[in-house]
Design an enzyme around this catalytic site. Structure first.
Site, PDB file in Angstrom:
ATOM      1  N   GLY B 236       0.806  -1.225   0.000  1.00  0.00           N
ATOM      2  CA  GLY B 236       0.000   0.000   0.000  1.00  0.00           C
ATOM      3  C   GLY B 236       0.835   1.270   0.000  1.00  0.00           C
ATOM      4  O   GLY B 236       2.054   1.255   0.207  1.00  0.00           O
ATOM      5  N   HIS B 237       0.150   2.364  -0.168  1.00  0.00           N
ATOM      6  CA  HIS B 237       0.763   3.699  -0.265  1.00  0.00           C
ATOM      7  C   HIS B 237       1.541   4.066   1.004  1.00  0.00           C
ATOM      8  O   HIS B 237       1.100   3.778   2.119  1.00  0.00           O
ATOM      9  CB  HIS B 237      -0.321   4.740  -0.479  1.00  0.00           C
ATOM     10  CG  HIS B 237      -1.259   4.863   0.699  1.00  0.00           C
ATOM     11  ND1 HIS B 237      -1.028   5.722   1.735  1.00  0.00           N
ATOM     12  CD2 HIS B 237      -2.399   4.202   1.003  1.00  0.00           C
ATOM     13  CE1 HIS B 237      -1.987   5.607   2.616  1.00  0.00           C
ATOM     14  NE2 HIS B 237      -2.845   4.686   2.207  1.00  0.00           N
ATOM     15  N   ASP B 238       2.671   4.702   0.828  1.00  0.00           N
ATOM     16  CA  ASP B 238       3.459   5.273   1.934  1.00  0.00           C
ATOM     17  C   ASP B 238       4.045   4.219   2.866  1.00  0.00           C
ATOM     18  O   ASP B 238       4.570   4.568   3.927  1.00  0.00           O
ATOM     19  CB  ASP B 238       2.613   6.253   2.771  1.00  0.00           C
ATOM     20  CG  ASP B 238       2.164   7.453   1.959  1.00  0.00           C
ATOM     21  OD1 ASP B 238       3.014   8.296   1.652  1.00  0.00           O
ATOM     22  OD2 ASP B 238       0.982   7.535   1.609  1.00  0.00           O
ATOM     23  N   THR B 239       3.934   2.974   2.492  1.00  0.00           N
ATOM     24  CA  THR B 239       4.547   1.933   3.320  1.00  0.00           C
ATOM     25  C   THR B 239       6.050   1.927   3.085  1.00  0.00           C
ATOM     26  O   THR B 239       6.507   2.119   1.964  1.00  0.00           O
ATOM     27  CB  THR B 239       3.884   0.579   3.005  1.00  0.00           C
ATOM     28  OG1 THR B 239       2.635   0.555   3.704  1.00  0.00           O
ATOM     29  CG2 THR B 239       4.738  -0.609   3.444  1.00  0.00           C
ATOM     30  N   ALA B 256       0.910   2.961   4.749  1.00  0.00           N
ATOM     31  CA  ALA B 256       1.554   3.653   5.874  1.00  0.00           C
ATOM     32  C   ALA B 256       2.051   2.706   6.954  1.00  0.00           C
ATOM     33  O   ALA B 256       2.023   3.033   8.139  1.00  0.00           O
ATOM     34  CB  ALA B 256       0.604   4.695   6.456  1.00  0.00           C
TER      35      ALA B 256
END
Lengths: 330, 330, 330
Positions: B236-239, B256
């Protein structure tokens, strides 16, 4: 992986620059990873606890990092880095090709009774049977063989050396023959095992959209005739799946496993590497297999057990929860 | 997201047409979602229970839907719709490009020691290092940087602003940098958060076939050096994933989250958003993480516990089931 | 599937070469699989235990392998192979097209306010609304309708007859409208049910990267307005998903299921075929649904139960494990 010409022990030892134990003229007919060795093969081992397994396997030449007496009729190659030397041999006898190489670009034509969509990319030595349809943007690697009456939907990628039988059907964006997820840990990172095996889809196999099938590292990943695989399924390297199996969506099967004939795996089941699932077994959705399972039974749970037993356990847990609750309220 | 030029509080307030609390000349150096803020950043909050978290975060400017006293040295922008205004700012300072835009179309050429397959589509300001192979039908968005000795297989899509290091290998049909799954609920549906962050694959990262990695919404999704990711994995995003991790097939990691160095996630593991998995932790197949986990331990189960403990629970359940059965048969 | 012109019972009987029971002029208005029949439809049944269900369904003509008295106002077609004959009728009235057929090839143009990337392949009778962007290498099958303000990222495959509303957004490499995973077992293998239904994405639907949505076999797979679907999700044939749902990454939903409005399915949830999940239900990550679930509740576990109950069971199991351990140590 069979060698085109058998090699002598001494020639391989010279190629690697390592000493050997055994007759100089001892022959090596193929190179295979331990799970898929046959007599005549060279395999490698570099972890003491697997020495016995490797020496007693079907392999007749073992690339090993310690000098120990080989079993009768077998030979050793003594290397400080068996994994790296094994990879060197794979690459030497079967170099993989780069993903930017191709031979032909077909668009909107029918040739030799093969129908090409738009922008089909074809590698060297590809053969395609009559009445087969290749969808738009399909990429086919070198040495791929595709049978008759096959249908391949758009945006599918087929890596080199894949063998596809007759009446096979592959939905859009599937990937056939991607490289194995197989590494050797090193202090600074990980060394990748080369993937020199093939992927074989037998007759009447069907593959779902966005499904991925890795090719073997030294042997073949095989999907047996009439097996149907749904969308978003992962099949690992060197895994052999029998005939008439049903593999539902999002199932994951790791490398070097054996799924016998007529097995049914429902959605999201997970199967680890190096296990066997017996003929006609059914594994219910979301189950996680932990070890080999006998055929002709139904399994459930993570870890998977016989379904009846697992359900009984879940019923007992529920009853005990009620008892706890009653007790608390006394 | 760093701003090219720092902005004053009053200039952002005027841009949005909203009042502010704090010195007019207070500077905003970047814009970030709460999980990835650093000092100098503007962030947003619109739910009372998160006011404290936002105000006490590293962010020094908070876009908020209520006037409350800011902590010392921090400033507020008061908006009836912080989410929408935050999105407006992202779009204003970093407008995403449309998927039909491209700059060059390469086919079967080698230029500056980069090898292009057939039908490679390249956006503006793309740089590619020497000895890199780009497979057929690969689409590369604007501002992408790709290092040396990289191999990208066919039908891969790389969204804009992605940074790819050296010796990276990406299997067919993978998607790098897709948009975040991040929405604000509205009475009539949902408002999408823009994805203005990047995806960074460090040196020696390998990505499996049909794997998807979302880019950050304001910060970066980062895959650390030497980390190997198998097929059909979702990140996922920003991970942020550390170095030398192993992520097996069909693992899903939400947005995240933080996966520290040397973590191993076996097949089909699930990790929720906003948790940390400590260095050198191993999570066994199909486990479902529920909250942050310490490093150097082995976990199993859904919810995941230390594996030894989880196995003991499963043994106890089995024993109790036998006891129940005996009792029933008395 | 509605027929363009209603057919008489006798005409279909003649077409198949089979006897019928009922008035020769009895009309057949459509052809549907049992889960999606409406009055006027022909359906099929070939397993005795489902005879009653088929005869009492909304279908008014039943293709069946035994002569039994039909309910009042209904008619029968008596066939030794209802599945095969049903497939024959689907193909006769709605022949699917091959994946190599296309009509136009667009590259880097804007026409009628539609923006095309590089190498877009378009089938016959495709309509696309204004201000829509079609990414590079996107393949669009025959008869597809795409609304206004739609964004489709590169390498997406859209099969024939798909209907896409306005403001829809589809991430890279997704597959919309792939063929159903639906087979009839035969001694030598399996016979595939043709997929003659459509896939409908209503307004404001968003689809993640590498997600797959199968089209209906006879009816439609429908994703309701404002529903957001993350990456690597599988949606089976004929499944109907309501409005404003959230479907997180790696969820798998089998065929012919009903997900009502405002349902939330978190990551890796599995839903079997032919169940209903009630409005506003939330199913927590990795849960496995086993049967229909009421709305307005939160569920967890595999099999899924109300989350509170499931958590209580897990707490009780943990307590009992401690008790066992104490007892062992006495």
């Amino acid at each position: 992986m069979r060698l085109a010409t058998p090699q002598t022990l001494v020639s391989i030892a010279n190629l690697l620059g390592v000493p050997y134990v055994g007759p100089a003229e001892h022959l090596i007919w193929g190179i295979n990873e331990i799970h898929r060795v046959v007599p005549g093969d060279l395999t490698f081992v570099d972890v003491q606890k697997y020495f016995k397994k490797a020496l007693n396997s079907a392999a007749t030449t073992i690339l090993i990092n310690q000098t120990i007496p080989p079993p009768k009729g077998k030979a050793l190659l003594i290397s400080p880095e068996p994994f790296t030397h094994f990879n060197f041999l794979l690459n030497y006898f079967n170099p993989p090709s780069a993903p930017h190489i191709f031979h032909e670009h077909k668009s909107n034509v029918t040739e030799n009774d093969v129908h090409f969509g738009a922008n089909v990319i074809i590698g060297k030595n590809v053969t395609i049977g009559k009445n087969t349809s290749i969808g738009h943007n399909v990429c086919i690697g070198a040495n791929v063989k595709i049978g008759e009456n096959v249908v391949i939907f758009p945006n599918v990628t087929i890596y080199e050396n894949t063998i596809i039988g007759n009446h096979v059907r592959i939905q859009a964006n599937a990937v056939i023959g991607s490289e194995a997820f197989y590494y050797k840990k090193r202090p600074e990172g990980r060394e990748r095992m080369l993937s020199c095996g093939r992927t074989i889809l037998e007759d009447y196999v069907e593959i779902g959209a966005n499904t991925t099938i890795d090719r073997g590292v030294t042997a073949d990943t095989i999907i047996g005739a009439h097996t149907k695989i749904d969308n978003l399924v992962q099949i690992g390297h060197d895994t052999v799946i029998g005939k008439r199996c049903i593999i539902a969506a999002q199932v994951g099967i790791a490398g070097a496993s054996n799924i016998e004939d007529d097995v049914i795996l429902w959605g999201q089941v997970g199967v680890p590497s190096d296990v066997t699932i017996g003929q006609n077994a059914t594994i219910l959705a979301q189950s996680g297999v932990m070890s080999s399972l006998e055929g002709n039974k139904v399994y459930f749970g993570s870890p998977a057990k016989e379904a009846k037993r697992k359900y009984r356990e879940l019923v007992v847990l529920s009853k005990i929860t009620d008892l706890f609750h009653k007790f608390k309220n006394l």
